[in-house]
Design an enzyme around this catalytic site. Sequence first.
Site, PDB file in Angstrom:
ATOM      1  N   CYS A  50       1.392   7.959  -0.944  1.00 47.61           N
ATOM      2  CA  CYS A  50      -0.348   7.479  -1.253  1.00 47.61           C
ATOM      3  C   CYS A  50      -0.966   7.523  -0.225  1.00 47.61           C
ATOM      4  CB  CYS A  50       0.359   6.119  -2.050  1.00 47.61           C
ATOM      5  SG  CYS A  50       0.902   4.573  -0.709  1.00 47.61           S
ATOM      6  N   ALA A 186       6.775   2.424 -13.234  1.00 49.43           N
ATOM      7  CA  ALA A 186       8.132   1.335 -12.944  1.00 49.43           C
ATOM      8  C   ALA A 186       8.670   2.048 -12.287  1.00 49.43           C
ATOM      9  CB  ALA A 186       8.613   1.931 -14.580  1.00 49.43           C
TER      10      ALA A 186
END
Length: 417
Positions: A50, A186
């Site tokens: 990210c 998840a």
Amino acid sequence: MSLFALGLNHETAPIAVREKLAFAPEELAAAVAELTAQKGVHEAAIVSTCNRTELYAAAHDEATLLNWLAASRQLDAASIAPYLYRLPDREAVRHVFRVASGLDSMVLGETQILGQLKDAVREAQEAGGLGSSLNGLFQKAFSVAKAVRSETGIGANSVSMAAAGVKLAERLFPDIADLNVLFIGAGEMIELCATHFAARKPRRLSVANRTLERGQALASQFGGDAFALAELPERLPQYDIVVTSTASQLPIIGLGAVERAIKARKHRPVFMVDLAVPRDVEPEVGALPDVYLYTVDDLSEVVRQGRAERQHAVVEADGIVERSADEFMQWLDNRALVPTIRALKDQAERLRRHELERAAKLLAKGEDPAAVLESLSLSLSNKLLHAPLAALNQADASQHGELIDAVRRLYHLHEGN
């Protein structure tokens, strides 16, 4: 051939640029294979998180890497060049050591990047992208990261992205125990966030995931429930806090869905944290009056708290990195000598064997042993000296000084010799 690191991170590019250059996990193997197929690229690995997208390569030039990266993301090279760092050789080595050690992270000293780097190396290895240079580089990087974490306090007092999300939520809501919290995805980041929020004992904790079984497995760790991602539009109004981090290449929460959720909630505020790159939530959502949307870049100020207290540890860690970079460059230089050393030894061995065989034949004929040994030693020394003497005699005048110095160093000759 040189080592190169080419990429961008949270310091050099905003999220709107980073998401355009991000690689999904399932893309990495094929991308590495495609990159190493480029002319002049011998080894390659790709790190995409990210906060960063980076190419590491053993290649002839960096231009090939830049052009490939732009083309692979269907972008113009000139448009992304201002956001990129292009680091050759020792700079590239130093950079990857700092990345592995958490010194280049938004959260100083965080450990998640080391796991992400290992995942990238495994993908590159399976795709055939690693040779001796990059494999040696990454193994040394992992060793440096271990030394930094064990010998310095770089991880002390750090605030993780997950903890920062909780801190921000507590600024908006008096008590998280009164709220419903939804996690979308998840993966590892969601699990970290769920751990921090679960410690505040929210009224309800839910996980929405594309694979229901995986979502249920995560939710069960915290006494929560799970549902399929397809149910998100109708379930969204139930939650006060939404934390999302998926690998989707397109937003999964659109402006219309959030507008409908806010209306159903009668304009009660919603706190949203989008930790995904590319983003999971359409940026326009942040403009809604009852939505407090934070991206990874928005959390940067919170996670940087505590850096001042760790500056001494940073200095120590950088010292380890610098020494290790010097060691690795020395290893690379020594490795580059191996083919020449091997060839030199092979040539000497061929000369030795030839002269030994000739001497053995003379002895078998009954020649005087002393004469045979004298002949062997003279012939061997002449042949070993033939190449350097020929180089000196055939060199241009402009080369004499350099060759003379080289020969004197090689044969330990002093001025008086």
